[in-house]
Design an enzyme around this catalytic site. Structure first.
Site: not given
Ligand code: NDP
Length: 337
Positions: A161, A164-165
């Site tokens: 992801c 997200c990261d």
């Protein structure tokens, strides 16, 4: 044990849209969100192709709005994970317990015979819920490559992801694996933080949509290594340091701080093994007949969204299928009465 009218399993666009429709139709609706509400759109940035949002809409915000909308009409959202089902008799039974000595993380990592045995053990106990009708909207999850080091460094340099990261990779050197829209989206998300983004793609021409390819190929921070395959992720035990890549039959070791896998998804259906007919890709098979487009192999159990759709896999299609499932359930329950 609690008796329910309709249980929806899953909280992505399919499940929540179904909830909006069924609760508006005054069907008492309980939606099991799992531990992470919102499904795959929680891991996306802007959705530019969901009709009605000319400026685009953030995935997580869209999911929060859908939740609010479902709750407004009375959908009860339970932040619980269904761990076993029994669709062999009516009302259908649902469990939320775990086998003794097993925690949620361990349960999630079970597969094949081990998982079947764990679910059989759970089914020996009293179910938490019984429901007259079920809508399955459990979606799909990221596929892993299965190369050495990938599991070991997951969460420590390996991610599925980027959205997200990405912020953890400020000024870093990262690799994105894949050639579809997810890989393009991940590479673009990473340009905000990382200095160097390399896409490893096994083919010679991306399969991603033209508009996303164009953005990626025009971005000077992104390089593409065509006809390449990730072979291994290496690190110092704490974080990723390099990767081994095969290009033109040659293995090269390249320095790397992060590896983002974007090689597609698999349906979340292990819960339904031996309960419903699944196709060869493990998607729920819809038994399309005159009355119900979203019927599964068990009368009274319906499915919507990515869990039953390997072709389109779009949020708007999932929402549409959620609507179909809701209307099918409404008809089904009315005919039961
Ligand atoms: P896709 O299945 O479209 O693409 C997967 C990519 O990974 C392909 O390029 C494939 O290569 C590659 N791949 C698969 N397995 C391997 C492997 N073992 N080794 C190396 N490479 C591999 O998945 P996506 O997640 O990208 O997209 C799924 C759907 O979601 C699509 O319909 C897409 O349009 C949609 N989507 C839309 C977005 C948006 O509109 N904002 C964002 C993200 C996804 P190959 O091409 O050779 O098969």
């Amino acid at each position: 044990m609690k008796k329910l009218n309709l249980a929806i399993i899953g909280s992505g666009p399919a499940g929540l849209t179904a909830g909006i429709y069924t609760s508006r139709a005054r069907i008492e609706t309980t939606l099991f969100s799992g531990m992470e509400i919102g499904g795959q759109l929680m891991y996306t940035t802007d959705i530019e192709n969901f009709p009605g949002f000319p400026e685009g809409k953030s995935g997580p915000l869209l999911m929060m709005d859908l939740q609010k909308q479902a709750a407004r009409f009375g959908t009860v959202i339970k932040y619980e994970q269904i761990t076993a089902v029994d669709f062999s008799k009516k009302p259908f039974a649902l469990w939320t317990t775990l086998p003794s000595g097993v925690d949620h993380k361990q349960f999630k990592s079970l597969s094949g015979e081990e998982l079947l045995a764990a679910m059989a053990e759970i089914r020996k106990t009293e179910p938490a819920y019984q429901a007259e009708a079920i809508i399955i909207a459990t979606g799909a999850s990221s596929i892993m490559l299965g190369v050495p080091g990938e599991k070991e460094y997951f969460g420590h340099g390996v991610s599925t992801c980027a959205v997200c990261d990405a912020a953890f990779y400020k000024d870093k050197n990262v690799y994105v694996i894949g050639g579809g829209d997810s890989a393009m989206e991940d590479a673009m998300a990473l340009t905000k933080f990382a200095t160097s983004i390399n896409i490893l793609y096994r083919g010679e021409a991306f399969r991603a949509s033209k508009i996303m390819q164009e953005r990626v190929l025009a971005n000077p921070k992104i390089k593409v290594i065509w006809k390449s395959n990730l072979k291994e992720v290496l690190g110092d035990g704490k974080a990723v340091k390099s990767i081994k890549v095969e290009v033109d039959d040659q293995i090269q070791e390249l320095p790397a701080d992060g590896v983002f896998l974007a090689i597609g998804h698999k349906p979340t259906t292990s819960l339904f093994t031996n309960q419903l007919t699944l196709d060869k890709g493990q998607y729920i098979e819809l038994i399309a007949h005159e009355t119900y487009a979203t019927a599964t192999s068990v009368n009274g159990v319906f499915a919507a969204g990515d869990v039953a759709d390997h072709r389109y896999r779009q949020a708007i299609v999932s929402a549409g299928m959620g609507t179909q499932a809701a209307l099918d359930v409404e008809h089904y329950l009315a005919n039961l009465a």
